[in-house]
Design an enzyme around this catalytic site. Structure first.
Site, short mmCIF file in Angstrom:
data_model
loop_
_atom_site.label_atom_id
_atom_site.label_comp_id
_atom_site.label_asym_id
_atom_site.label_seq_id
_atom_site.Cartn_x
_atom_site.Cartn_y
_atom_site.Cartn_z
N ARG A 35 -30.00 -15.48 43.17
CA ARG A 35 -30.96 -14.54 43.77
C ARG A 35 -31.82 -15.20 44.84
NH1 ARG A 35 -32.28 -11.16 38.30
NH2 ARG A 35 -30.65 -9.63 38.63
N LYS A 198 -19.61 3.25 27.39
CA LYS A 198 -19.95 4.63 27.02
C LYS A 198 -19.86 5.59 28.18
CE LYS A 198 -22.96 3.64 23.18
NZ LYS A 198 -24.31 3.71 22.67
N GLY A 354 -23.67 -4.66 36.38
CA GLY A 354 -23.66 -5.93 35.65
C GLY A 354 -22.32 -6.46 35.22
N GLY A 377 -29.08 -1.80 38.15
CA GLY A 377 -29.69 -0.48 38.00
C GLY A 377 -29.84 0.24 39.33
P1 AMP Z 1 -21.17 -0.84 30.30
O1 AMP Z 1 -22.44 -1.65 30.19
O2 AMP Z 1 -21.29 0.55 29.81
O3 AMP Z 1 -20.54 -0.95 31.67
O4 AMP Z 1 -20.16 -1.51 29.27
C1 AMP Z 1 -19.69 -2.81 29.39
C2 AMP Z 1 -19.18 -3.27 28.06
O5 AMP Z 1 -18.18 -2.39 27.62
C3 AMP Z 1 -18.55 -4.64 28.07
O6 AMP Z 1 -19.36 -5.53 27.34
C4 AMP Z 1 -17.21 -4.44 27.40
O7 AMP Z 1 -16.91 -5.41 26.44
C5 AMP Z 1 -17.35 -3.10 26.73
N1 AMP Z 1 -16.06 -2.43 26.56
C6 AMP Z 1 -15.13 -2.19 27.48
N2 AMP Z 1 -14.05 -1.61 26.95
C7 AMP Z 1 -14.29 -1.46 25.63
C8 AMP Z 1 -13.55 -0.94 24.54
N3 AMP Z 1 -12.32 -0.46 24.72
N4 AMP Z 1 -14.12 -0.96 23.33
C9 AMP Z 1 -15.35 -1.46 23.16
N5 AMP Z 1 -16.10 -1.97 24.15
C10 AMP Z 1 -15.59 -1.98 25.37
#
Ligand code: AMP
Length: 396
Positions: A35, A198, A354, A377
């Site tokens: 950064r 999610k 991230g 963000g």
């Molecule tokens: P996000 O912060 O919502 O972008 O989620 C990122 C996280 O999603 C990472 O730490 C991944 O390990 C997790 N992730 C990706 N695919 C899967 C999956 N099939 N099952 C569980 N976690 C997952």
């Protein structure tokens, strides 16, 4: 609006809001200076063009005023080394000490102000606090994309005090140009790859992107909510049962908007959430009881890569699987490589948020894509179609 390149900095003191929110170890040594390096082009531009730089930043989330753990004093030595310039430090970002140091500072020098968040007024967007900061300099440069979605005193409110002397820094310009290039240029096809855990956290982004993209690739944990909504058996894969209907609505909207949604057709399952779990590749609709999909399968990798390779604009946010486990990183890695290839063949690719940044760094491909965003963000809110206060304050 002014631009950094055309503004006359001669004998001017430029107040620059940067994002120096760097990680420090127990000895208060910087463990990742990305950064600081990212803000250097703006700081050096001011200095080389006859001005001096007054740097404002936050570090961490101090709760009760000044705290050594969150002091920017720990950055002085490194900033001096990186910029090859004398760096003064003010123990308070406003008040007599700051005023005196900034006034005494010579042309071509830097003053680093103490953490703006040591004053609770900062995050409240207090106007009087912003005015006190503004009195230290002659012009305002916002180069902190990471906090552009916050209407804080030093990121947004301060701009009011420089109606004719405010501008973006090099980093901010790069971020905005890249995002605009992907979201609002008419090159086609435009493909967005959205993954991560999610679906609930990505709904506003997906809804906004459906107005822009030709292809939407959905991978990662969120894909299983779509698969279940369509009647597939997903075993114990990640799912948000409250969002099954939302998933179907998104699919319907995509048809209306002529967007092709690509879901995985196969998956790599595990019998526990662990790198050493037993693996099995299966059809996406047929995951056995007790097994969970932790990555996309081989066929999906191929289909997704083909779509990416035929795209002119690519946006990637969120991994295709649990890429942190080496045994389940293949899907994310192959997507990263497809983006690399497409970029080599002339596509423009933007990676942000991230975990996709962590992934592209893990696979050493950050230099092989067009742009890697520095703002988690802030980038997500931009993708949602929101107006970011830090950007709006400079433009208006
Ligand atoms: P996000 O912060 O919502 O972008 O989620 C990122 C996280 O999603 C990472 O730490 C991944 O390990 C997790 N992730 C990706 N695919 C899967 C999956 N099939 N099952 C569980 N976690 C997952």
């Amino acid at each position: 609006m002014n631009s950094l390149q055309s503004y006359n900095f001669k004998n001017k003191k430029a107040l620059i809001r940067v994002d120096f929110n760097v990680p420090l170890d127990k000895q208060k040594k910087i463990t990742d200076d990305t950064r600081i390096r990212a803000a250097l082009p703006t700081i050096l531009h001011v200095i080389k063009n006859g001005g001096s730089a007054i740097i404002m930043s936050h570090l961490g989330r101090p709760k009760n005023g000044p705290e050594n753990d969150f002091s920017l004093i720990h950055l002085v030595e490194h900033l001096e080394k990186l910029s090859s310039t004398k760096v003064h430090f003010s123990n308070n970002c406003i008040g007599d000490e700051a005023k005196n140091i900034c006034q005494a500072m010579k042309t071509g020098e830097i003053t680093l102000l103490e953490n703006v968040r040591f004053h609770s007024e900062e995050t409240k967007g207090d106007k009087a606090f912003a005015e006190s900061l503004s009195q230290l300099g002659d012009c305002f440069i916002n180069d902190a994309f990471g906090t552009a979605h916050r209407a804080h005193s030093s990121t947004t409110v301060i701009a009011e005090f420089f109606p004719n002397d405010k501008m973006f820094g090099v980093l901010m310009e790069g971020e905005i140009t890249s995002l605009e290039k992907v979201l609002n240029s008419n090159q086609k096809p435009l493909t967005a790859i959205i993954g991560g855990a999610k679906v609930s956290s990505k709904i506003p982004i997906i809804e906004n992107l459906l107005n822009k993209v030709d292809h939407l690739i959905i991978g990662g944990g969120m894909a299983y909510t779509f698969i279940k909504a369509n009647g597939g058996k997903i075993g114990s894969s990640l799912v948000e049962d409250d969002f099954l209907e939302t998933a179907l609505n998104i699919q319907e909207l995509a048809i209306k908007k002529n967007v092709k949604i690509h879901l995985p057709v196969d998956t790599l399952t595990a019998d526990s959430f662990s790198n050493d779990a037993n693996k099995e590749e299966t059809h996406i609709n047929d995951i056995k009881k007790g097994l969970m999909g932790l990555d996309i399968g081989n066929k999906s990798e191929g289909i997704f890569s083909d779509v990416i390779n035929n795209s002119k604009l690519i946006l990637w946010n969120g991994p295709m699987g649990v890429f942190e486990f080496s045994n389940f990183e293949s899907g994310t890695k192959s997507i990263a490589h497809a983006i690399k290839n497409a970029t080599k063949n002339g596509a423009f690719s933007l990676i942000g948020g991230g975990d996709s940044v962590a992934a592209i760094n893990k696979f050493n491909l950050a230099d092989e894509v067009s742009y890697v965003s520095t703002g988690g963000g802030a980038m997500l809110e931009y993708l949602e179609g929101k107006t970011l206060p830090g950007i709006h304050a400079i433009l208006n």
